[in-house]
Scaffold this motif. Structure first.
Motif, PDB file in Angstrom:
ATOM      1  N   ASP A  29       0.830  -1.211   0.000  1.00  0.00           N
ATOM      2  CA  ASP A  29       0.000   0.000   0.000  1.00  0.00           C
ATOM      3  C   ASP A  29       0.862   1.257   0.000  1.00  0.00           C
ATOM      4  OD1 ASP A  29      -2.271  -1.599   0.057  1.00  0.00           O
ATOM      5  OD2 ASP A  29      -2.551  -1.378   2.229  1.00  0.00           O
ATOM      6  N   MET A  30       1.887   1.292   0.868  1.00  0.00           N
ATOM      7  CA  MET A  30       2.739   2.481   0.961  1.00  0.00           C
ATOM      8  C   MET A  30       3.467   2.723  -0.365  1.00  0.00           C
ATOM      9  SD  MET A  30       1.957   3.572   3.889  1.00  0.00           S
ATOM     10  CE  MET A  30       3.124   4.858   4.253  1.00  0.00           C
ATOM     11  N   LYS A  31       3.968   1.658  -0.985  1.00  0.00           N
ATOM     12  CA  LYS A  31       4.676   1.817  -2.263  1.00  0.00           C
ATOM     13  C   LYS A  31       3.723   2.283  -3.361  1.00  0.00           C
ATOM     14  CE  LYS A  31       7.897  -0.274  -5.458  1.00  0.00           C
ATOM     15  NZ  LYS A  31       8.784   0.857  -5.574  1.00  0.00           N
ATOM     16  N   SER A  32       2.529   1.712  -3.412  1.00  0.00           N
ATOM     17  CA  SER A  32       1.592   2.076  -4.479  1.00  0.00           C
ATOM     18  C   SER A  32       1.165   3.534  -4.378  1.00  0.00           C
ATOM     19  CB  SER A  32       0.365   1.159  -4.459  1.00  0.00           C
ATOM     20  OG  SER A  32      -0.461   1.438  -3.353  1.00  0.00           O
ATOM     21  N   MET A  33       1.205   4.104  -3.190  1.00  0.00           N
ATOM     22  CA  MET A  33       0.844   5.516  -3.007  1.00  0.00           C
ATOM     23  C   MET A  33       2.051   6.445  -3.112  1.00  0.00           C
ATOM     24  SD  MET A  33      -1.988   5.314   0.014  1.00  0.00           S
ATOM     25  CE  MET A  33      -0.780   4.807   1.184  1.00  0.00           C
ATOM     26  N   GLY A  34       3.239   5.873  -3.313  1.00  0.00           N
ATOM     27  CA  GLY A  34       4.438   6.694  -3.437  1.00  0.00           C
ATOM     28  C   GLY A  34       5.053   7.092  -2.116  1.00  0.00           C
ATOM     29  N   TYR A  35       4.753   6.365  -1.045  1.00  0.00           N
ATOM     30  CA  TYR A  35       5.273   6.703   0.281  1.00  0.00           C
ATOM     31  C   TYR A  35       6.431   5.819   0.724  1.00  0.00           C
ATOM     32  CZ  TYR A  35       1.458   9.959   1.032  1.00  0.00           C
ATOM     33  OH  TYR A  35       0.586  11.009   0.937  1.00  0.00           O
ATOM     34  N   ALA A  36       6.901   4.904  -0.117  1.00  0.00           N
ATOM     35  CA  ALA A  36       8.053   4.070   0.199  1.00  0.00           C
ATOM     36  C   ALA A  36       8.606   3.525  -1.109  1.00  0.00           C
ATOM     37  CB  ALA A  36       7.661   2.932   1.127  1.00  0.00           C
ATOM     38  N   GLU A  37       9.880   3.155  -1.097  1.00  0.00           N
ATOM     39  CA  GLU A  37      10.549   2.671  -2.308  1.00  0.00           C
ATOM     40  C   GLU A  37      10.812   1.175  -2.288  1.00  0.00           C
ATOM     41  OE1 GLU A  37      11.348   4.526  -5.151  1.00  0.00           O
ATOM     42  OE2 GLU A  37       9.988   5.862  -4.088  1.00  0.00           O
ATOM     43  N   ALA A  38      11.315   0.664  -1.183  1.00  0.00           N
ATOM     44  CA  ALA A  38      11.719  -0.742  -1.128  1.00  0.00           C
ATOM     45  C   ALA A  38      11.676  -1.227   0.309  1.00  0.00           C
ATOM     46  CB  ALA A  38      13.131  -0.903  -1.691  1.00  0.00           C
ATOM     47  N   THR A  39      11.708  -2.532   0.446  1.00  0.00           N
ATOM     48  CA  THR A  39      11.825  -3.154   1.763  1.00  0.00           C
ATOM     49  C   THR A  39      12.525  -4.481   1.592  1.00  0.00           C
ATOM     50  OG1 THR A  39      10.665  -3.686   3.818  1.00  0.00           O
ATOM     51  CG2 THR A  39       9.622  -4.409   1.772  1.00  0.00           C
ATOM     52  N   GLY A  40      12.965  -5.022   2.700  1.00  0.00           N
ATOM     53  CA  GLY A  40      13.534  -6.365   2.709  1.00  0.00           C
ATOM     54  C   GLY A  40      12.586  -7.293   3.438  1.00  0.00           C
ATOM     55  N   GLU A  41      13.020  -8.506   3.599  1.00  0.00           N
ATOM     56  CA  GLU A  41      12.252  -9.476   4.375  1.00  0.00           C
ATOM     57  C   GLU A  41      12.463  -9.223   5.860  1.00  0.00           C
ATOM     58  OE1 GLU A  41      10.215 -11.834   3.126  1.00  0.00           O
ATOM     59  OE2 GLU A  41      10.616 -11.033   1.137  1.00  0.00           O
ATOM     60  N   ILE A  42      11.521  -9.637   6.663  1.00  0.00           N
ATOM     61  CA  ILE A  42      11.697  -9.590   8.108  1.00  0.00           C
ATOM     62  C   ILE A  42      12.745 -10.630   8.463  1.00  0.00           C
ATOM     63  CG2 ILE A  42      10.624  -9.995  10.347  1.00  0.00           C
ATOM     64  CD1 ILE A  42       7.997  -8.956   9.126  1.00  0.00           C
ATOM     65  N   GLY A  43      13.744 -10.219   9.209  1.00  0.00           N
ATOM     66  CA  GLY A  43      14.840 -11.104   9.571  1.00  0.00           C
ATOM     67  C   GLY A  43      14.940 -11.315  11.071  1.00  0.00           C
ATOM     68  N   THR A  44      15.794 -12.240  11.437  1.00  0.00           N
ATOM     69  CA  THR A  44      16.054 -12.567  12.835  1.00  0.00           C
ATOM     70  C   THR A  44      17.490 -12.217  13.171  1.00  0.00           C
ATOM     71  OG1 THR A  44      14.535 -14.433  12.664  1.00  0.00           O
ATOM     72  CG2 THR A  44      16.031 -14.434  14.535  1.00  0.00           C
ATOM     73  N   ARG A  45      17.669 -11.584  14.302  1.00  0.00           N
ATOM     74  CA  ARG A  45      19.005 -11.185  14.753  1.00  0.00           C
ATOM     75  C   ARG A  45      19.846 -12.426  15.035  1.00  0.00           C
ATOM     76  NH1 ARG A  45      21.159  -9.540  19.985  1.00  0.00           N
ATOM     77  NH2 ARG A  45      19.118 -10.013  20.859  1.00  0.00           N
ATOM     78  N   ILE A  46      21.106 -12.362  14.662  1.00  0.00           N
ATOM     79  CA  ILE A  46      22.070 -13.406  14.966  1.00  0.00           C
ATOM     80  C   ILE A  46      22.931 -12.879  16.105  1.00  0.00           C
ATOM     81  CG2 ILE A  46      24.023 -14.758  14.108  1.00  0.00           C
ATOM     82  CD1 ILE A  46      22.820 -14.405  11.288  1.00  0.00           C
ATOM     83  N   ASP A  47      22.864 -13.520  17.240  1.00  0.00           N
ATOM     84  CA  ASP A  47      23.598 -12.987  18.387  1.00  0.00           C
ATOM     85  C   ASP A  47      24.675 -13.929  18.911  1.00  0.00           C
ATOM     86  OD1 ASP A  47      21.963 -14.897  19.499  1.00  0.00           O
ATOM     87  OD2 ASP A  47      20.992 -13.558  20.924  1.00  0.00           O
ATOM     88  N   ASP A  48      24.938 -15.021  18.198  1.00  0.00           N
ATOM     89  CA  ASP A  48      25.958 -15.957  18.669  1.00  0.00           C
ATOM     90  C   ASP A  48      27.266 -15.814  17.887  1.00  0.00           C
ATOM     91  OD1 ASP A  48      25.074 -16.989  16.280  1.00  0.00           O
ATOM     92  OD2 ASP A  48      24.907 -19.059  17.006  1.00  0.00           O
ATOM     93  N   THR A  49      27.578 -14.585  17.521  1.00  0.00           N
ATOM     94  CA  THR A  49      28.829 -14.277  16.831  1.00  0.00           C
ATOM     95  C   THR A  49      29.436 -13.025  17.463  1.00  0.00           C
ATOM     96  OG1 THR A  49      29.821 -13.577  14.739  1.00  0.00           O
ATOM     97  CG2 THR A  49      27.534 -12.992  15.079  1.00  0.00           C
TER      98      THR A  49
END
Length: 112
Positions: A29-49
């Motif tokens: 919806d936001m992209k179709s109205m011109g209020y955003a350009e791109a997004t990525g996938e929802i990710g999970t933090r890696i904390d064991d490094t």
């Protein structure tokens, strides 16, 4: 380009599939109205490094949304905080908020 990182946790019993579905609709919806350009996938933090230096209690999930410029970023915020969302857009936004907690937003401009 301006980017916005949203870090968050899921509420107990929350469905990541539901969050992903609502987020995909909200971004569409936001992209179709011109209020955003791109997004990525929802990710999970890696904390064991050693490369991840955040505190163990930091949020577990994240997603990045990209905006063309400051005007688009500010226009997006004004649109969805100004009571302009349609019922479908509001349902998608509320669907996300129903399942997440501890959200933190960070914005940055890669044009240094």
């Amino acid at each position: 380009m301006i980017h916005m990182l949203c870090r968050f946790d899921l509420k107990p019993g929350a469905s990541m599939e539901a969050v992903r579905g609502y987020y995909a609709q909200f971004f569409k919806d936001m992209k179709s109205m011109g209020y955003a350009e791109a997004t990525g996938e929802i990710g999970t933090r890696i904390d064991d490094t050693p490369m991840s230096t955040e505190a163990p209690e930091a949020q577990r999930f994240y997603v990045v949304m990209t905006f063309q410029d400051r005007a688009q970023l500010d226009g997006s915020y004004a649109y969805f905080t100004g009571g302009h969302l349609t019922s479908d857009q509001l349902a998608a936004h509320n669907g996300i908020r129903r399942w997440i907690t501890n959200e933190v937003f960070t914005c940055w401009d890669d044009q240094v």
